[in-house]
Write an enzyme that holds these catalytic residues in place. Sequence first.
Site, PDB file in Angstrom:
ATOM      1  N   ALA A 261      15.712  19.809  41.950  1.00 60.12           N
ATOM      2  CA  ALA A 261      15.434  19.368  40.582  1.00 60.12           C
ATOM      3  C   ALA A 261      16.220  18.082  40.300  1.00 60.12           C
ATOM      4  CB  ALA A 261      15.820  20.454  39.591  1.00 60.12           C
ATOM      5  N   SER A 294      19.716  22.289  42.364  1.00 61.55           N
ATOM      6  CA  SER A 294      19.921  21.149  41.471  1.00 61.55           C
ATOM      7  C   SER A 294      20.335  19.936  42.280  1.00 61.55           C
ATOM      8  CB  SER A 294      21.027  21.456  40.462  1.00 61.55           C
ATOM      9  OG  SER A 294      22.289  21.499  41.104  1.00 61.55           O
ATOM     10  N   ASP A 295      19.967  18.754  41.805  1.00 62.24           N
ATOM     11  CA  ASP A 295      20.607  17.567  42.362  1.00 62.24           C
ATOM     12  C   ASP A 295      22.090  17.670  42.003  1.00 62.24           C
ATOM     13  OD1 ASP A 295      21.110  15.159  43.601  1.00 62.24           O
ATOM     14  OD2 ASP A 295      19.433  14.109  42.671  1.00 62.24           O
ATOM     15  N   TRP A 296      22.931  16.912  42.688  1.00 63.57           N
ATOM     16  CA  TRP A 296      24.390  17.063  42.547  1.00 63.57           C
ATOM     17  C   TRP A 296      24.846  16.636  41.139  1.00 63.57           C
ATOM     18  CZ3 TRP A 296      22.443  18.917  46.515  1.00 63.57           C
ATOM     19  CH2 TRP A 296      23.189  19.491  47.542  1.00 63.57           C
ATOM     20  N   ALA A 298      23.355  17.566  38.460  1.00 68.82           N
ATOM     21  CA  ALA A 298      22.209  17.460  37.551  1.00 68.82           C
ATOM     22  C   ALA A 298      22.149  18.654  36.605  1.00 68.82           C
ATOM     23  CB  ALA A 298      20.906  17.361  38.342  1.00 68.82           C
TER      24      ALA A 298
END
Length: 874
Positions: A261, A294-296, A298
């Site tokens: 995401a 999740s993206d880091w 995010a």
Amino acid sequence: MPSLMRVLLFVSLLFCPIPVLSSSGPEDKESNLHIRPRTDLPPGYSSPDYYPTPNGGWVSEWADAYAKAQKVVSQMTLAEKVNITSGTGYFMGPCVGNTGSALRFGIPNLCLQDGPLGIRNTDHNTAFPAGITTGATFDKELMYARGVALGQEARGKGINVQMGPVVGPLGRKPRSGRIWEGFGADPSLQAIGAAKTIQGMQSVGVIATLKHFIGNEQEMYRMTDVFQQGYSSNIDDRTLHEIYLWPFAEGVRAGVGSVMAAYNDVNGTACTQNSKLLNDLLKDELGFQGFVVSDWYAQIGGVSSALAGLDMAMPGDGAVPLLGDSFWNYELSTAILNGTVPVERLNDMATRIVATWYKMGQDKEYPLPNFSTNTQDATGPLYPGALFSPTGVVNQFVNVQADHNVVARAVARDAITLLKNVDNTLPLKRNASLKIFGADAGPNPDGLNSCSDQGCDKGVLTMGWGSGSARLPYLITPQDAIRNVSSNAQFYISDSFPSGISAGPNDIAVVFINADSGENYITVEGNPGDRLVAGLYSWHNGDELVQAAAKKFSTVVVVVHTVGPIILENWIDLPSVKAVLFAHLPGQEAGDSLVDVLFGDYSPSGHLPYTIPYKESDYPASVSLIDQPFGQIQDTYTERIYIDYRHFLQANITPRYPFGHGLSYTTFNFSEASLSTITPLTQYPPSRPPKGPTPTYNNTIPPASEVAWPKDFNRIWRYLYPYLDNPEAATSTAPYPYPTGYTTTPQPPPRAGGSQGGNPALWDVAFNVSVKVSNTGSRPGRAVAQLYVELPASTLGVDLPPLQLRQFEKTAILPPGGSQVLTLSVTRKDLSIWDVVAQDWKAPVNGQGVKFWIGESVADLKVVCEVGGQCRRV
Ligand SMILES: *[C@@H]1O[C@H](CO)[C@@H](O)[C@H](O)[C@H]1NC(C)=O
Ligand SMILES: *[C@@H]1O[C@H](CO)[C@@H](O)[C@H](O)[C@H]1NC(C)=O
Ligand SMILES: *[C@@H]1O[C@H](CO)[C@@H](O)[C@H](O)[C@H]1NC(C)=O
Ligand SMILES: *[C@@H]1O[C@H](CO)[C@@H](O)[C@H](O)[C@H]1NC(C)=O
Ligand SMILES: *[C@@H]1O[C@H](CO)[C@@H](O)[C@H](O)[C@H]1NC(C)=O
Ligand SMILES: *[C@@H]1O[C@H](CO)[C@@H](O)[C@H](O)[C@H]1NC(C)=O
Ligand SMILES: *[C@@H]1O[C@H](CO)[C@@H](O)[C@H](O)[C@H]1NC(C)=O
Ligand SMILES: *[C@@H]1O[C@H](CO)[C@@H](O)[C@H](O)[C@H]1NC(C)=O
Ligand SMILES: *[C@@H]1O[C@H](CO)[C@@H](O)[C@H](O)[C@H]1NC(C)=O
């Protein structure tokens, strides 16, 4: 991924007061770190609620993996379930992301590591050509072979989940920093590139991660953090389905294990807690069976993201890294014990992760990480984020390269795109008198990998910068490779044209120029990821270098290494500029792949994976970078489906070089086209199959003691755990202010769904188009047949681009006079538009009114077949 700088800024800011603002996701006391008010969404855009998350497991291909996962998860304690869904914190393990473990079941700390063109921050790896280069090959077999090699290297280093491939950004904005990570500015090209890469990577047991979901089309202002509110990509339903969601659907159909995401909002709600995107589109309509990571950083809320369909939080920290703060881990334990996040949701998160692990066979002798993303040293702290950390061997320097240089070179070579070749200037003779200009022909003067994450433009440009880069194990520069085959080359490895150079009548100048971009956390020469100050021009006065050479030499060959389109107008029509090659981003085999083509051992066979315009203003204004001073950036996709060539065709703007363009040293004839109907088309697909069963569990809230600290536990400072000091205190029956549309009653299955990717009937082959491709020139070469569909807009009741790429095939190397019949299959979905009212894919009945065009670019069409009519040459 934020830079260390940013991390430090975060930490220093911690002691400043932080304003509290509301989020549009579910109310959540942890997600109060927004600093700016939202500006209003444009009228009509909103992000509808869609709850609950559909449980995974209902697709037959995953039934075995889910049955195994169910056995494990039904025995897991709350601490174990929370462990495998949550990251242990930034710098808290060997990989860029590490989950907690559940060793009772053989599940280690899962290792998540970048990236899409090779393993980031390690050694003895291959630095493969980038996604954009791979797209330019238009070669499905090479796409797959590169995927296999990528996966083998990840596996060899002990990586469970590899962060790639990339299909978002898709290429909406030509200046966007990371368009080179994906395969090109067309949904079908991205879809095929991603599907082949995923199949390759996962064939060796690595979990691929398709990213970034979705609307992450600009680098600047993508993140929501204490400094800013990430932008909102406002995308209408049809545009989302026909352009941006399209490659994700194909990746899910290919069985991708994980989807990431993105940082940004869509329609005003962060992707990591956007229930419409994750619960509805991804998990219900597209039938995604793996897990959403999740993206880091995010993730901006704990409860909100869990309910909206996030399954794994990375790297596990809360809004402020490295302080032992988290949205999940112990907070997720609390949210389960107090009844706010249903046990059923946590069971599904854990099941999705464990099922994916089984699906890829990672339960069978999968290596543990034997490298560290944090250092190149052999030994060091095991948890650098902990300050006081146990130390040990962190890098074993395992060589995972095998013979992957072969596929890396083949991809780089077969991507090289010949844009112009007057007077058969190319190929060069080996004894030709060559004068080679440009720093882009040589090495990085500061040394190989001297710029962290390739955050500089020095020497030959082999890849862009950021988390999508890899360290080069070695580099064959154009200079090395040309020197090796040419007895008669002189090198001027500089971006300024040398004064007093003399040009003989037979001398050929070969000028190397480039254009770079990358991820937002590094700014290179004023470009914060996106090409903000460089614009669509070559870097380091490349245009002037070409002009200077063109003044002196009567024959100039220009070689371009670039992340995406550049404007060529300052020199392309100069009479002495005879030949232009786009070598894209070739990776470590830059020099030898180029020499293969430059001297004629191979004919170029790459094609442009994007349009090259005459001027930047030829693009729609809405695809320029947005950098506004106040409030949230509202990035509204007003150009709708008309990006790249779809726009140029629709607006009747002639580009300098069209999408798909690419010359060869030989010529091809397309003949004997034929069309066969395979599956007759109804207007809408037959009704979807029902969902299969999903695992069932005891969904009672477990005893609080399951997340009590174990006795004598050796706790690492600031490491993130599922445990609570006083678990009993977390239990509560207080009401929680759920979002308005929140429910735990499952939604009726969406009509357009049915299996991975959507209703399986969408992939029924509707037509096969065959064409004979003959080599009519005098040198061996490979041709690409690009199939564009022209759909009957009036029958479908919508406006449509005149042509859309849906399929391609590439010949083997054909000798002069040789030929090959290519068959291109077109599916129901390929001929459908997204009907926003029916919420389904609508096709012209029996394909009436459809035309299939096959050509060597979108503007060089060779044959056309009409449904119910003839095929003819054009
Ligand atoms: C965004 O809003 C548009 C306009 O109302 C709508 O068509 C679309 O479905 C919405 N998409 C999402 C993901 O919320
Ligand atoms: C959770 O993971 C950590 C390592 O990240 C491990 O120390 C701990 O034992 C795990 N807890 C359980 C219950 O397995
Ligand atoms: C490291 O790599 C080797 C070779 O791939 C593998 O056998 C080993 O299990 C890996 N992990 C560790 C911790 O050594
Ligand atoms: C339950 O715990 C979570 C995590 O700490 C918290 O966000 C939520 O507000 C709590 N629910 C209630 C009703 O207090
Ligand atoms: C290269 O070699 C060919 C013969 O193989 C000769 O005709 C030609 O003049 C040579 N060119 C140069 C620039 O030396
Ligand atoms: C130079 O050419 C030889 C023979 O073709 C080849 O084996 C070698 O790899 C080449 N080296 C470089 C740096 O291109
Ligand atoms: C291409 O093929 C067609 C059909 O066989 C033929 O009529 C035409 O002459 C060919 N063109 C060339 C250049 O060979
Ligand atoms: C379900 O779980 C609860 C809490 O752990 C336990 O008390 C109960 O006995 C379980 N029910 C069944 C049928 O196993
Ligand atoms: C249609 O083409 C595909 C190749 O794309 C081929 O595998 C398939 O057999 C063809 N179908 C028929 C009925 O010819």
